[in-house]
Scaffold this active site. Structure first.
Site, PDB file in Angstrom:
ATOM      1  N   LYS A  31       0.839  -1.200   0.000  1.00  0.00           N
ATOM      2  CA  LYS A  31       0.000   0.000   0.000  1.00  0.00           C
ATOM      3  C   LYS A  31       0.874   1.249   0.000  1.00  0.00           C
ATOM      4  CE  LYS A  31      -3.746  -2.451   2.280  1.00  0.00           C
ATOM      5  NZ  LYS A  31      -4.354  -2.876   3.538  1.00  0.00           N
ATOM      6  N   GLN A  67      -4.680  -1.684   9.780  1.00  0.00           N
ATOM      7  CA  GLN A  67      -4.527  -3.008   9.163  1.00  0.00           C
ATOM      8  C   GLN A  67      -5.088  -4.088  10.085  1.00  0.00           C
ATOM      9  OE1 GLN A  67      -3.266  -3.484   5.985  1.00  0.00           O
ATOM     10  NE2 GLN A  67      -3.853  -5.610   6.244  1.00  0.00           N
ATOM     11  N   ASP A 102     -11.415   2.596   4.386  1.00  0.00           N
ATOM     12  CA  ASP A 102     -11.850   1.219   4.107  1.00  0.00           C
ATOM     13  C   ASP A 102     -13.373   1.084   4.105  1.00  0.00           C
ATOM     14  OD1 ASP A 102      -9.721  -0.505   3.620  1.00  0.00           O
ATOM     15  OD2 ASP A 102      -9.196  -0.672   5.744  1.00  0.00           O
TER      16      ASP A 102
END
Ligand code: NAP
Length: 282
Positions: free
Chosen positions: A49, A93, A116
Site C-alpha cells: 500500500k 490493518q 476502508d
C-alpha cells in the site's frame, strides 16, 4: 467465448487517472496506515500500500505499533490522526492482536477519514442506499470490473458465497442498490450447488480452494473470484476451479490478476476522494 476479466488492465487505467489527477492537486492526498504487531502477511500488505501510494504521489505514513500495544494507546493514536488536518485517510490493518477490540477501533476512526468504509456510519449509509464518504475497497473494485466489461447487474440474479463484513455483506448491499436480486450463501447454507446454479453473476468470497466447481455454475454466467488461497504447491489461487469453470461461463476473473489488483487501486482512489472532500474539490 469466455472472456477473462483483466483486473490488472482495469486497475492500471484507474491508477493512471489517479496519478494524473494528483499531479494537479495543490495539496497532495495523505494516507496513514497503522499496523499493530508483526503479522508477516499484514506487513506485506502494508508495504504494498505504501509503495503504491508513493508511486502515485500520495503522502503515506506507516505507523508501526508493538504487538503488546494497549487498546487505549491505539485509540489515542487514531484520535491524533482524526485531529490532524494533514491526514485525509486512516487505515488500521486487520487483524489486530486478540487483546484489542476491533469494533472499538473501527468506530474510533472519523467516518470522514474511513478509507476502508468499515465504520458503522458508512456501512449504514450503504445499507440504507445512501452515499458513504467512500465505498469499501474490494466490493467497489468488483463493481468497477463489472462496469468496465459492461455487465449491468440490474435485474440479474446475483449469488454471493460469503458474508464477511469486508466482502460478502457490502457487495451484497451494493449490488442490491444497483437493482440486482441478491442471495447470500454461507457455511450453514443448505444445497449450495442448487442456489449457485441459478446465478447470472456468481461471486465467491470464501477462502477455500476450488470450492466452486463446474457443476455449480450456470452456462454463460459471470464468475467473480475474490478468494486468495494457496494450492497444494503453494501457488496463489482463488475459490473457483478456474480451468474447468472457465469453459462454461461468459466472464471470469483469474487469481491472480482479477479482483486483487482492484482492491489496492480502489484504496488509492478512496484516499484521493477523501482528500478532495476534505479540501472541497469537485
Ligand atoms: P471470511 O471472513 O473468512 O469469510 C468467509 C465466508 O465464507 C464466511 O461468510 C463463511 O461462512 C463462508 N464460508 C466458509 N466456508 C463455506 C462453505 N463451505 N460454503 C459456503 N460458505 C462458506 O473471509 P473474507 O475476509 O470475506 O475473505 C474471503 C476470501 O477472499 C479469502 O480468501 C480472502 O483472502 C479473500 N480476499 C481477497 C481480497 C482481494 O483483494 N482479492 C480482499 C479480501 C478478501 P460463515 O459466515 O457461516 O462462517
Amino acid at each position: 467465448m469466455t472472456k477473462i476479466i483483466d483486473g490488472k488492465l482495469v486497475s492500471q487505467k484507474i491508477l493512471e487517472n489517479i496519478a494524473d489527477e494528483i499531479l494537479f492537486l495543490e495539496k497532495k492526498p495523505s494516507l496513514a496506515v497503522i499496523i499493530v504487531g508483526e503479522d508477516p502477511a499484514s506487513k506485506i500488505y502494508v508495504n504494498l500500500k505504501k509503495k503504491k501510494a508513493t508511486e502515485l504521489g500520495i503522502n503515506s505514513t506507516v505507523i508501526e505499533m508493538h504487538e503488546t500495544t494497549t487498546e487505549e494507546s491505539l485509540l489515542n493514536k487514531i484520535e491524533e490522526l482524526n485531529n490532524d488536518e494533514k491526514t485525509n485517510a486512516i487505515l488500521v490493518q486487520l487483524p489486530l492482536p486478540k487483546h484489542i477490540n476491533t469494533t472499538a477501533v473501527i468506530e474510533k476512526i472519523n467516518p470522514k477519514k474511513d478509507v476502508d468504509c468499515f465504520h458503522p456510519y458508512n456501512v449504514g449509509k450503504i445499507a440504507t442506499n445512501n452515499k458513504p464518504y467512500v465505498y469499501p475497497c474490494t466490493p467497489k473494485g468488483i463493481l468497477s470490473l463489472l462496469e468496465y466489461y459492461d455487465i449491468n447487474p440490474e435485474g440479474k440474479k446475483v449469488v454471493i458465497i460469503g458474508r464477511s463484513n469486508i466482502v460478502g455483506r457490502p457487495i451484497a448491499l451494493m449490488l442490491l442498490n444497483k437493482n440486482a436480486t441478491v442471495t447470500i450463501c454461507h457455511s450453514k447454507t443448505k444445497n449450495l450447488e442448487e442456489i449457485t446454479q441459478t446465478a447470472d453473476i456468481l461471486i465467491a468470497a470464501v477462502g477455500k480452494t476450488k470450492l466452486v466447481t463446474e457443476n455449480m455454475v450456470k452456462t454463460g454466467a459471470v464468475v467473480i473470484d475474490v478468494g486468495m488461497n494457496r494450492d497444494e504447491n503453494g501457488k496463489l489461487c482463488g475459490d473457483v476451479d478456474f480451468s474447468n469453470v472457465k469453459e462454461k461461463v461468459s466472464f471470469i476473473t483469474p487469481v491472480p490478476g482479477g479482483v486483487g489488483p482492484m482492491t489496492i487501486c480502489t484504496l488509492m482512489h478512496n484516499t484521493l476522494e477523501l482528500a478532495k472532500q476534505q479540501n472541497a474539490i469537485n
